[in-house]
Design a protein around this motif. Structure first.
Motif, PDB file in Angstrom:
ATOM      1  N   PRO A 293       0.841  -1.204   0.000  1.00 14.40           N
ATOM      2  CA  PRO A 293       0.000   0.000   0.000  1.00 14.40           C
ATOM      3  C   PRO A 293       0.879   1.257   0.000  1.00 14.40           C
ATOM      4  O   PRO A 293       1.647   1.482   0.930  1.00 14.40           O
ATOM      5  N   THR A 294       0.769   2.035  -1.060  1.00 17.07           N
ATOM      6  CA  THR A 294       1.671   3.169  -1.240  1.00 17.07           C
ATOM      7  C   THR A 294       0.885   4.392  -1.687  1.00 17.07           C
ATOM      8  O   THR A 294       0.111   4.332  -2.647  1.00 17.07           O
ATOM      9  N   PHE A 295       1.103   5.480  -0.985  1.00 14.28           N
ATOM     10  CA  PHE A 295       0.508   6.767  -1.354  1.00 14.28           C
ATOM     11  C   PHE A 295       1.627   7.652  -1.856  1.00 14.28           C
ATOM     12  O   PHE A 295       2.577   7.939  -1.120  1.00 14.28           O
ATOM     13  N   HIS A 296       1.529   8.066  -3.110  1.00 16.18           N
ATOM     14  CA  HIS A 296       2.563   8.941  -3.690  1.00 16.18           C
ATOM     15  C   HIS A 296       1.979  10.328  -3.898  1.00 16.18           C
ATOM     16  O   HIS A 296       0.935  10.479  -4.532  1.00 16.18           O
ATOM     17  N   LYS A 297       2.651  11.335  -3.374  1.00 18.60           N
ATOM     18  CA  LYS A 297       2.224  12.714  -3.560  1.00 18.60           C
ATOM     19  C   LYS A 297       3.367  13.540  -4.122  1.00 18.60           C
ATOM     20  O   LYS A 297       4.459  13.548  -3.567  1.00 18.60           O
ATOM     21  N   GLU A 298       3.109  14.222  -5.245  1.00 19.70           N
ATOM     22  CA  GLU A 298       4.090  15.155  -5.786  1.00 19.70           C
ATOM     23  C   GLU A 298       3.705  16.564  -5.379  1.00 19.70           C
ATOM     24  O   GLU A 298       2.575  17.000  -5.598  1.00 19.70           O
ATOM     25  N   MET A 299       4.655  17.266  -4.801  1.00 18.92           N
ATOM     26  CA  MET A 299       4.442  18.634  -4.355  1.00 18.92           C
ATOM     27  C   MET A 299       4.717  19.579  -5.524  1.00 18.92           C
ATOM     28  O   MET A 299       5.865  19.803  -5.920  1.00 18.92           O
TER      29      MET A 299
END
Length: 332
Positions: A293-299
């Motif tokens: 389970p992976t949450f990727h967020k690009e700022m």
């Protein structure tokens, strides 16, 4: 008085227009705070300076960053025969159900513990009302791979055996770090999995280097003029990894692991104007393919690890999101 007010208004408008103009660059639109940070923090020959400095001198490179330890207690310990320094941050609003957070600082594998490290550890302790174990691992070029990695894993093992003295739960651990520290955090998780240790429940990985970035599109576009500069990155990798064989070692760069399955869930942060961002994105995708389970967020609009004081609000909001996401996996 009217003319003074008019001059003041025109000056303010001029400053706003100037800062706004800084946000435009060949690769897109920078956040205004990051654009102003870049303008005010251009430093020549960082590598030349680093080569002349001792480890102690490098530890004071970021002394201008203020430290706020209000609401925290901090213990300083030597935990190994090599006198490995470790800090135990504990929130005065400590929640016995909170996780223990192992924090590994950034600094391109070259900078030791700094004021910036303190600010990260303090933020995590206050956010989670938790104990944070933070290690001043040894750094290159004096101590290349595998010494920093071994120091970080030794801190993990020490925590398992000792954190109950601070009322911490050794079976509910988060590993966290930024930049080099994020890479070290996830290699600790990989090594723990290899040794069948299941104490790590979550990973917070801010701007990790999943693998050497030098051939990626992001690196080619952003290696000059976007805070994290090519000479510094090249020097860091040459210092940390003098052995070419380690460039694809999965205990150096987690992307090369044969299997990432059964690793703890992860929150992976990348930044739009970071030359490392492709390696972080690719690592996040590989975690997802391994059913982690992976949450990727690009700022958007941000430089590597969101430097400077003008974007403190963005960082506060980001870490509130991380906290909320991690709660799904570290509940009682």
């Amino acid at each position: 008085m009217k003319y003074i007010s008019l001059i003041l208004l025109c000056s303010i408008i001029g400053i706003v227009v100037y800062v706004y103009s800084l946000t435009f660059n060949p690769q897109g639109r920078l956040n205004w705070g990051q654009a102003l940070f870049l303008k005010l923090n251009t430093t020549d020959d960082v590598v030349g300076q680093l080569k002349k400095m001792t480890v102690i001198e490098r530890s004071h490179m970021i002394d201008a960053i203020p430290i706020d330890l209000e609401g925290l207690s901090v213990d300083t310990l030597k935990i190994t025969n090599d006198s490995l320094t470790t800090y135990i941050f504990k929130s005065q609003t400590f929640d016995k159900n909170s996780p223990v957070i192992l924090y590994f600082h950034g600094g391109a594998f070259l900078l030791p513990w700094t004021n910036l490290s303190v600010s990260y550890a303090a933020r995590l302790s206050k956010l989670y009302k938790a104990i944070v174990v933070a290690v001043d691992y040894r750094v290159a070029p004096e101590h290349p791979y595998p010494i920093p990695n071994n120091d970080c894993f030794a801190t993990f093992l020490w925590t398992l055996s000792n954190i109950e003295r601070w009322d911490g739960n050794s079976n509910k651990i988060i590993v966290a770090g930024e930049s080099a520290g994020a890479t070290l955090a996830t290699t600790v998780a990989i090594k723990a999995k290899q040794q069948h240790l299941t104490n790590i429940k979550y990973q917070v990985l801010e701007c990790p280097a999943g693998y050497l970035p030098f051939q990626t599109n992001a690196y080619q576009k952003l290696k000059r003029g976007y805070y994290l500069e090519e000479p510094e990155m090249q020097y860091a990798m040459a210092s940390y990894l003098p052995n070419m064989a380690d460039h694809t070692n999965p205990l150096v760069f987690p992307y090369y692991s044969d299997s990432l399955s059964n690793l703890p869930p992860a929150y992976v942060i990348t930044c739009e104007f970071d030359p490392l961002k492709d390696t972080g994105k690719d690592f996040a995708e590989k975690l997802k393919k391994a059913k982690v389970p992976t949450f990727h967020k690009e700022m958007k609009g941000m430089l590597h690890s969101i430097p400077g004081p003008l974007n403190e609000g963005d960082r506060v909001n980001l870490y509130k999101e991380i906290f909320a996401e991690s709660q799904k996996y570290i509940k009682n």
